[in-house]
Write an enzyme that holds these catalytic residues in place. Structure first.
Site, mmCIF file in Angstrom:
data_model
loop_
_atom_site.group_PDB
_atom_site.id
_atom_site.type_symbol
_atom_site.label_atom_id
_atom_site.label_comp_id
_atom_site.label_asym_id
_atom_site.label_seq_id
_atom_site.Cartn_x
_atom_site.Cartn_y
_atom_site.Cartn_z
ATOM 1 N N ILE A 169 0.824 -1.199 0.000
ATOM 2 C CA ILE A 169 0.000 0.000 0.000
ATOM 3 C C ILE A 169 0.864 1.256 0.000
ATOM 4 C CG2 ILE A 169 -1.790 1.274 1.238
ATOM 5 C CD1 ILE A 169 -2.629 -1.336 2.526
ATOM 6 N N TYR B 33 -1.740 -7.342 17.102
ATOM 7 C CA TYR B 33 -1.994 -6.536 15.904
ATOM 8 C C TYR B 33 -3.278 -5.723 16.074
ATOM 9 C CZ TYR B 33 -2.896 -5.361 11.014
ATOM 10 O OH TYR B 33 -3.152 -4.688 9.856
#
Length: 339
Positions: A48, A202
């Protein structure tokens, strides 16, 4: 044969529907050009981040790819320059797993670059390991490194305003939780290195990104800096590189079929960085290039403030630090209180 062909048609149609209407998401429609502007993209050598850097370069911005791997970053610089026709794309060394590296990057940037208009905190990972400062790798890279970096660069962004901070979070922040005792004393979100522990860490780091954005916005009210957090979509990138081979083998077939490619995954990041008229939504959370509601923990201002104070302590952003003195003057904040 007719039954088989009918089955194939149904499967293909279902895949197209799921991919394009659930996974693929919206596109950034802003026509804004960025000539004369400067943007930093952390983790801009792949995925990304690279797709984001490429699009910003196509719009004329000077792009700083802030990465820890020189070889991969220089290859990305070459690719982006070639595809965009913009030679104002450069690499600067940044290892978010080292507070010293973050400070060195900020010091070098402030000495050599006259402006900063867009800071995109994109880099992230999932998996075990520790930073050079003894924190879990997920905590250090996904959150604390970006927290420190943003604070060190805020004054330059204020001077160049209007400017924007864009923090890449995730839908999984809804599953996050913050154990302040564990953060303060164990330098980690969770105990253990199992697959579930890594996944939970996470999620926790992405909740931190949402809360960080919320409190940063509160502190910057009245300034020329706005900030946004976002869910980029479910992306097929190298995020999973720190997972075990067995775990990667389990997830990759599904990921290749359904997950977005990096270009699609960069669209909400670009929307938050470029779209005019969202300045009044500073501190808010976006997905599919649109405003979205965060999970209930992500709406807790008291939790966001408490996390900010602890993060200042963990990154040594005390009132005696030369960078922090400037920051406190900028945002009109009081020195951090002891928890």
């Amino acid at each position: 044969m007719a039954i088989f062909l009918g089955f194939v048609v149904v499967v293909v149609a279902s895949y197209v529907f799921v991919y394009y209407w659930i996974f693929r998401g919206a596109r950034c429609l802003s026509p804004k050009m960025l000539n004369g502007k400067t943007a930093i993209v952390t983790g801009g050598n792949t995925g990304i981040g690279k797709a984001t850097g490429l699009e910003l370069a196509k719009r004329g911005a000077r792009i700083i790819l802030a990465c820890r791997n020189r070889k991969k970053a220089e290859a990305a610089v070459f690719d982006i320059r070639r595809e965009s026709g913009n030679n104002q794309v450069v690499f600067m060394l940044l290892d978010l797993a080292s507070f010293q590296s973050v400070r060195t990057f900020a010091e070098t940037f402030l000495k050599t670059e006259p402006r900063l208009d867009i800071l995109i905190n994109n880099a992230g990972l999932m998996g075990p390991g520790c930073t050079q400062d003894g924190f879990s790798l997920v905590l250090g890279v996904n959150y604390l490194g970006h927290f420190l970096l943003t604070n060190l660069l805020l004054q330059r962004m204020q001077e160049c305003g209007p400017s924007r901070v864009v923090n890449v979070s995730a839908f999984l922040h809804r599953l996050g939780n913050i154990d302040f005792s564990s953060l303060a004393f164990n330098k980690d979100f969770v105990t253990g290195q199992s697959t579930w522990n890594n996944f939970q860490a996470y999620c926790n780091s992405k909740l931190c990104n949402v809360l960080f954005t919320r409190e940063l916005s509160n502190k910057l009210v009245g300034s020329k800096v706005t900030c946004y957090s976002l869910h980029p979509g479910i992306i097929y990138t190298k995020l999973y590189r720190n997972m075990s081979l067995c775990q990667q083998c389990l997830i990759m077939p599904f990921a290749k079929v359904f997950f977005l490619d990096p270009e699609d995954g960069s669209q909400t990041t670009l929307h938050c960085a470029l779209q005019e008229g969202i300045e009044t939504l500073s501190g808010r959370y976006f997905s599919n290039c649109a405003l979205q509601q965060v999970g209930h923990k992500g709406q807790d201002d008291a939790l966001a403030k408490k996390l900010w104070v602890l993060s200042e302590r963990l990154t040594d952003l005390s009132s005696s630090h030369p960078f922090s003195v400037t920051l406190l003057k900028l945002i009109g904040s009081e020195p951090p209180r002891t928890l």
